[in-house]
Design an enzyme around this catalytic site. Structure first.
Site, short mmCIF file in Angstrom:
data_model
loop_
_atom_site.label_atom_id
_atom_site.label_comp_id
_atom_site.label_asym_id
_atom_site.label_seq_id
_atom_site.Cartn_x
_atom_site.Cartn_y
_atom_site.Cartn_z
N CYS A 1 29.98 -18.78 28.99
CA CYS A 1 29.09 -17.75 29.05
C CYS A 1 28.02 -17.55 30.33
O CYS A 1 28.67 -17.58 31.39
CB CYS A 1 28.39 -17.52 27.62
SG CYS A 1 27.76 -15.83 27.51
N HIS B 1 32.63 -17.88 23.47
CA HIS B 1 32.00 -19.24 22.96
C HIS B 1 32.84 -20.33 22.08
O HIS B 1 32.51 -20.17 20.80
CB HIS B 1 30.75 -19.02 22.31
CG HIS B 1 29.49 -18.46 23.28
ND1 HIS B 1 28.70 -19.42 23.90
CD2 HIS B 1 29.11 -17.09 23.67
CE1 HIS B 1 27.71 -18.40 24.43
NE2 HIS B 1 28.21 -17.29 24.40
N GLU C 1 32.27 -23.31 21.30
CA GLU C 1 31.23 -24.11 20.62
C GLU C 1 31.00 -23.56 19.47
O GLU C 1 30.31 -24.26 18.45
CB GLU C 1 30.23 -24.81 21.75
CG GLU C 1 28.99 -23.44 21.90
CD GLU C 1 29.16 -22.31 22.72
OE1 GLU C 1 30.42 -22.10 23.07
OE2 GLU C 1 28.22 -21.67 23.23
#
Lengths: 232, 81
Positions: free
Chosen positions: A86, A203, A205
């Site tokens: 990002c 994302h 994560e």
């Protein structure tokens, strides 16, 4: 094997990245303040999401001048793995480690939702545990994720198999409806020519636990972990 | 001495902010507007000891390396006393 997560003023996904590396990858990880310059003890670096420097001037534009970024460039030049997520992707583009730029979403909205991306190449250290064409459900959260580049750059990215993820529909179709932000050719992530630097807007994560609605992001970190292990 | 730097999106780069502003302005009743594109403007005060050429050189380098992103933006520099 040791991972580093860079922290700029305004980073806010640094703890998510740290959590995933320590809990799911199961490896030691440090936060690295953006004024630090010694990356010699690390095997992989993550540039996390957020709003470094409040997105002043342009998203990622000022973070590029932080002292740590020269070290990240040297780290990448040595063939070590760098993952930009990002805002991290925006910083890598501004720093010239990846080509192109990320501009305001075509619909103007800040988009925060789960989208789907298709794995376009498994020939990277970040995707070699995935399957080509595999569809991953991963959230995006950005206002400036609209990837642009000139024709020559696009041609080079395609010829060198450097488009790593594209936005797609649930069946893996690359359509304009499945393109959340107007990115050229639905591009969601690219790598550098040497293939050791990846930037992506989604994302992964935030997609490593069932509780969060998807754990498709884990495979990206699994690839990364295996590649780091092979390098060390 | 003062440098003025104008940073504008290259022709063809989508400007959704400009479009939204145009839409709002038209809702207010302004007619005859073909297009609005949003840019950035910087005013840089420079030491008076600088020669005009040096000032232009410094401001231009700054515009190229920091204030604009050459992938998507153009810049223009003006120097005045």
């Amino acid at each position: 094997m040791k991972y580093g997560v860079i922290v700029f003023p305004g980073s806010n996904c640094d703890h998510d990245a740290y959590h995933v590396i320590s809990k799911h990858v199961g490896q030691p990880v440090d936060f690295i303040w953006h004024r630090d310059t010694d990356l010699s003890s690390y095997d992989a670096i993550i540039i996390p999401g957020g709003f470094s420097y409040g997105d002043y001037l342009r998203a990622g534009a000022l973070a590029r001048f932080s002292p740590v970024m020269n070290s990240v460039k040297e780290f990448a030049a040595r063939g070590r793995l760098v993952l930009g997520i990002c805002n991290g992707f925006q910083i890598l583009c501004e720093a010239g480690l990846l080509p192109g730029a990320l501009i305001r979403n075509r619909g103007l909205h800040f988009i925060c939702e789960h989208i789907r991306v298709r794995v376009e190449t498994t020939e990277t250290p970040f995707t070699n545990a995935l399957e080509g064409g595999q569809v991953l459900k991963i959230p995006i959260a950005h206002a400036e994720g609209n990837y642009v580049c000139d024709d020559a750059t696009l041609e080079e990215l395609e010829r060198e198999d450097r488009i790593v993820f594209r936005y797609c529909d649930a069946q893996g179709g690359i359509t304009d409806e499945a393109n959340p932000n107007g990115s050229r050719e639905n591009i969601a992530g690219i790598c550098n020519r040497e293939r050791n630097v990846l930037g992506l807007m989604p994302h992964p994560e935030r997609a490593c636990e069932e509780l969060l609605g998807s754990y498709d992001g884990r495979d990206i970190f699994r690839s990364l972990a295996a590649s780091v292990a092979a390098q060390v | 001495m003062k440098a003025r730097v104008f940073v504008t999106l290259k022709p063809g780069v989508l400007d959704p902010q400009g479009k939204a502003i145009q839409h709002s302005v038209e809702l207010l009743g302004y007619g005859g507007i073909a297009d609005i594109r949003q840019g950035k403007y910087f005013e840089i005060a420079l030491e008076s000891s600088l020669e005009q050429d040096e000032a232009r050189e410094t401001a231009t380098r700054m515009a190229r390396e920091v204030l604009s992103n050459p992938v998507i933006e153009d810049y223009r520099v003006e120097i005045s006393e």
